[in-house]
Design an enzyme around this catalytic site. Structure first.
Site, PDB file in Angstrom:
ATOM      1  N   VAL A  11       0.870  -1.258  -0.025  1.00  0.00           N
ATOM      2  CA  VAL A  11       0.182  -0.095  -0.052  1.00  0.00           C
ATOM      3  C   VAL A  11       0.896   1.320  -0.027  1.00  0.00           C
ATOM      4  O   VAL A  11       0.736   2.294  -0.740  1.00  0.00           O
ATOM      5  CB  VAL A  11      -1.054  -0.069   1.140  1.00  0.00           C
ATOM      6  CG1 VAL A  11      -1.474   1.338   1.531  1.00  0.00           C
ATOM      7  CG2 VAL A  11      -2.055  -0.889   0.835  1.00  0.00           C
ATOM      8  N   CYS A 263      -5.565  -9.430   3.122  1.00  0.00           N
ATOM      9  CA  CYS A 263      -6.703  -8.641   3.723  1.00  0.00           C
ATOM     10  C   CYS A 263      -7.766  -9.252   4.169  1.00  0.00           C
ATOM     11  O   CYS A 263      -8.176  -9.343   5.346  1.00  0.00           O
ATOM     12  CB  CYS A 263      -6.982  -7.302   2.748  1.00  0.00           C
ATOM     13  SG  CYS A 263      -5.972  -6.186   2.539  1.00  0.00           S
TER      14      CYS A 263
HETATM   15  N1  LIG Z   1      -2.052  -5.144   0.343  1.00  0.00           N
HETATM   16  C1  LIG Z   1      -3.422  -4.738   0.196  1.00  0.00           C
HETATM   17  O1  LIG Z   1      -3.676  -5.068  -0.866  1.00  0.00           O
HETATM   18  C2  LIG Z   1      -4.012  -3.685   0.872  1.00  0.00           C
HETATM   19  C3  LIG Z   1      -5.282  -2.966   0.528  1.00  0.00           C
HETATM   20  C4  LIG Z   1      -5.856  -2.111   1.301  1.00  0.00           C
HETATM   21  C5  LIG Z   1      -5.207  -2.013   2.478  1.00  0.00           C
HETATM   22  N2  LIG Z   1      -4.135  -2.540   3.194  1.00  0.00           N
HETATM   23  C6  LIG Z   1      -3.790  -2.359   4.435  1.00  0.00           C
HETATM   24  O2  LIG Z   1      -2.721  -1.506   4.443  1.00  0.00           O
HETATM   25  C7  LIG Z   1      -1.614  -1.669   5.357  1.00  0.00           C
HETATM   26  C8  LIG Z   1      -0.511  -2.052   4.895  1.00  0.00           C
HETATM   27  O3  LIG Z   1      -0.506  -3.031   4.306  1.00  0.00           O
HETATM   28  P1  LIG Z   1       0.817  -3.590   3.301  1.00  0.00           P
HETATM   29  O4  LIG Z   1       0.032  -4.921   2.330  1.00  0.00           O
HETATM   30  O5  LIG Z   1       0.996  -2.777   2.450  1.00  0.00           O
HETATM   31  O6  LIG Z   1       1.678  -4.372   4.294  1.00  0.00           O
HETATM   32  P2  LIG Z   1       3.211  -4.701   4.081  1.00  0.00           P
HETATM   33  O7  LIG Z   1       3.525  -5.745   5.138  1.00  0.00           O
HETATM   34  O8  LIG Z   1       3.270  -4.910   2.567  1.00  0.00           O
HETATM   35  O9  LIG Z   1       4.084  -3.305   4.582  1.00  0.00           O
HETATM   36  C9  LIG Z   1       3.992  -2.599   5.407  1.00  0.00           C
HETATM   37  C10 LIG Z   1       5.615  -2.152   5.746  1.00  0.00           C
HETATM   38  O10 LIG Z   1       5.475  -1.147   6.783  1.00  0.00           O
HETATM   39  C11 LIG Z   1       6.849  -1.229   7.264  1.00  0.00           C
HETATM   40  N3  LIG Z   1       6.988  -0.597   8.705  1.00  0.00           N
HETATM   41  C12 LIG Z   1       6.435  -1.133   9.882  1.00  0.00           C
HETATM   42  N4  LIG Z   1       6.578  -0.612  10.999  1.00  0.00           N
HETATM   43  C13 LIG Z   1       7.181   0.385  10.529  1.00  0.00           C
HETATM   44  C14 LIG Z   1       7.553   1.865  11.045  1.00  0.00           C
HETATM   45  N5  LIG Z   1       7.275   2.120  12.401  1.00  0.00           N
HETATM   46  N6  LIG Z   1       8.137   2.675  10.355  1.00  0.00           N
HETATM   47  C15 LIG Z   1       8.458   2.465   9.002  1.00  0.00           C
HETATM   48  N7  LIG Z   1       8.135   1.263   8.227  1.00  0.00           N
HETATM   49  C16 LIG Z   1       7.261   0.212   9.019  1.00  0.00           C
HETATM   50  C17 LIG Z   1       7.208  -2.860   7.295  1.00  0.00           C
HETATM   51  O11 LIG Z   1       8.725  -3.081   7.029  1.00  0.00           O
HETATM   52  C18 LIG Z   1       6.652  -3.020   5.920  1.00  0.00           C
HETATM   53  O12 LIG Z   1       7.368  -2.583   4.616  1.00  0.00           O
HETATM   54  C19 LIG Z   1      -2.549  -2.872   6.202  1.00  0.00           C
HETATM   55  O13 LIG Z   1      -3.282  -2.349   7.332  1.00  0.00           O
HETATM   56  C20 LIG Z   1      -3.326  -3.553   5.310  1.00  0.00           C
HETATM   57  O14 LIG Z   1      -4.578  -4.091   5.707  1.00  0.00           O
HETATM   58  C21 LIG Z   1      -3.581  -3.611   2.417  1.00  0.00           C
END
Ligand SMILES: NC(=O)c1ccc[n+]([C@@H]2O[C@H](COP(=O)([O-])OP(=O)(O)OC[C@H]3O[C@@H](n4cnc5c(N)ncnc54)[C@H](O)[C@@H]3O)[C@@H](O)[C@H]2O)c1
Length: 438
Positions: A11, A263
């Site tokens: 995201v 998700c």
């Molecule tokens: N993947 C999807 O399709 C999608 C769609 C809509 C919403 N979401 C929501 O968006 C959010 C993120 O999902 P994602 O799939 O991108 O997750 P992800 O695990 O791919 O990425 C999260 C990133 O955050 C980083 N991180 C964690 N703590 C941190 C901090 N304190 N400082 C800096 N970086 C930090 C991690 O290293 C990781 O790279 C979730 O809540 C998810 O439910 C995801």
């Protein structure tokens, strides 16, 4: 507008690159130093169609850069987005907010001047209130507005979804924050994307209600598919027959092996927990999660049945490991419980996925991998299509039949037609396409 994006995953990276493409200056921050080092060299940590070009263009245009330390980018930013992970908490299924709260504490220490802090991560109702409390506790003098702006993009079509959203949801109360959010999304509502301004708690709930509804639709058609198999009806025609009704809609009515991904499984669980905590149980969603859980292993029984109920010593070729096509994401993929169940029944599994292989090596230590669909099928007793990658839609079926030990194909995505498969001489099973009584 200067934007800091905290969390550079599926995201954060897509949102950051798209905001930069709108003309904002964006710094994507991640704790994972390897990820940031790779990104700085132009190497993407994830697979998402066309994202590499978007990132490269905006980096060379000077609008997108990367950092491991959020202090500098946050100090300069007018808006700071939190896009860190919110996985299921071990043991109880609540959303684990550790990363969100840790990020909030760090941001609080770094902000300078009026700053809008936007939660893009999917977070339970009330999380924005807690983030606000963290700010008051950590930096009582900080001038900050906490906003909810849940993200609805789909992996595999993320850029298109972000740039042409069905709607943008913004939960806030502060007028200054409304101006900042309007400025950030201005390029989109020039394209007439509906923008819903609402309360923060409502915005948080919209995201969960949307995902739970979509998961319900999938589970509904999956159960109808089971019934179709018993009564000799065709679930695809049922889906078309109901989907043409505008009140129902055709999307998310594809029967298959059960929903997975990063998700739906965790978000349905988290919503169930919220409902229970507030004494307003969501029984439909509870049932959806339970039905979906049992479905994935049931798919292994389908494979076993196609081979006469005995898998011991058999080789099963699995095509597709990621939870859907056009992503490398294996989180909660249906392939995982399916493969485990096949192995529990004594089968040897060989697998191939067009993009998901690097992650799959770690996920499936006891699986052999092939470097293409035909190599995967070679000598196999059955071939199972688990993810409907484009390249599995037009397999050379004569060649598949020739290389297999026996021509048995279980198509969990209904990619092929039963009549066509019969012509090729396959023993073929799919999902919800029952044979009418003779
Ligand atoms: N993947 C999807 O399709 C999608 C769609 C809509 C919403 N979401 C929501 O968006 C959010 C993120 O999902 P994602 O799939 O991108 O997750 P992800 O695990 O791919 O990425 C999260 C990133 O955050 C980083 N991180 C964690 N703590 C941190 C901090 N304190 N400082 C800096 N970086 C930090 C991690 O290293 C990781 O790279 C979730 O809540 C998810 O439910 C995801």
């Amino acid at each position: 507008m200067r934007v800091a994006m905290i969390g550079t995953g599926y995201v954060g990276l897509v949102s950051g690159a798209c905001f930069a493409d709108f003309g904002h200056h964006v710094t994507c921050v991640d704790k994972d130093a390897d990820k940031i080092a790779a990104l700085r060299k132009g190497k993407l940590p994830i697979f998402e169609p066309n994202l590499d070009r978007l990132v490269a263009d905006n980096m060379s245009g000077g609008r997108l850069d990367f950092a491991t330390d959020l202090k500098g980018p946050v100090r300069e930013a007018e808006a700071v987005f939190i896009a860190v992970g919110t996985p299921s908490r071990r043991g109880d299924g609540h959303a684990d907010l550790t990363f969100v709260y840790a990020a909030a504490r760090e941001i609080a220490m770094a902000i300078d001047g009026f700053t809008v802090v936007v939660t893009k991560s999917t977070v339970p109702v009330g999380t924005g209130d807690e983030v606000e409390r963290i700010f008051r506790e950590t930096r009582p003098e900080a001038d900050v507005a906490v906003v909810s702006n849940p993200e609805f993009l789909r992996e595999g079509a993320a850029i298109q979804d972000f740039k042409h959203p069905d709607r943008i949801v913004v939960g806030l109360t502060d007028d200054r924050a409304t101006k900042v959010m309007a400025e950030i999304y201005r390029p989109l509502y020039l394209n007439q994307a509906p923008i819903i301004y609402t309360g923060r708690r409502t915005a948080e709930l919209i995201k969960y209600a949307a995902n739970a509804f979509l998961a319900t639709k999938i589970t509904f058609i999956n159960e109808v598919a089971d019934l179709c198999e018993r009564v000799g009806a065709d679930v695809q025609e049922v889906a078309r027959g109901i989907g043409l009704d505008n009140r129902i809609g055709a999307k998310f009515l594809h029967a298959g092996p059960g929903f997975g991904g990063s998700c739906f499984p965790k978000d349905t669980l988290a919503l169930i927990k919220t409902g229970q905590d507030y004494a307003a149980p969501l029984r439909i969603v509870e049932t959806v999660a339970a039905v979906n859980d049992t479905r994935k292993r049931a798919m292994a029984r389908k494979v076993s049945a196609a081979l006469g109920g005995q898998l011991r010593g058999k080789t099963i070729a699995v095509l597709g490991l990621t939870f859907k096509p056009n992503t490398d994401d294996l989180r909660e993929a249906p392939s995982i419980p399916l493969i485990t169940a096949l192995q529990d029944m004594g089968a040897k599994v060989r697998a191939y996925d067009p993009i998901g292989m690097p992650a799959a090596h770690a996920e499936f230590p006891n699986v052999k991998f092939a470097d293409g669909p035909y190599a995967c099928a070679e000598g196999a007793d059955a071939l199972v299509i688990v993810t409907e990658w484009e390249q599995f839609r037009a397999l050379d079926l004569d060649r598949v039949k020739q290389v297999m030990k026996q021509p048995v194909l279980i198509d969990l995505r209904n990619v092929y037609r039963p009549a066509e498969m019969a012509q090729y001489g396959f023993v073929y099973d799919s999902v919800g396409r029952g044979k009418p009584p003779e």
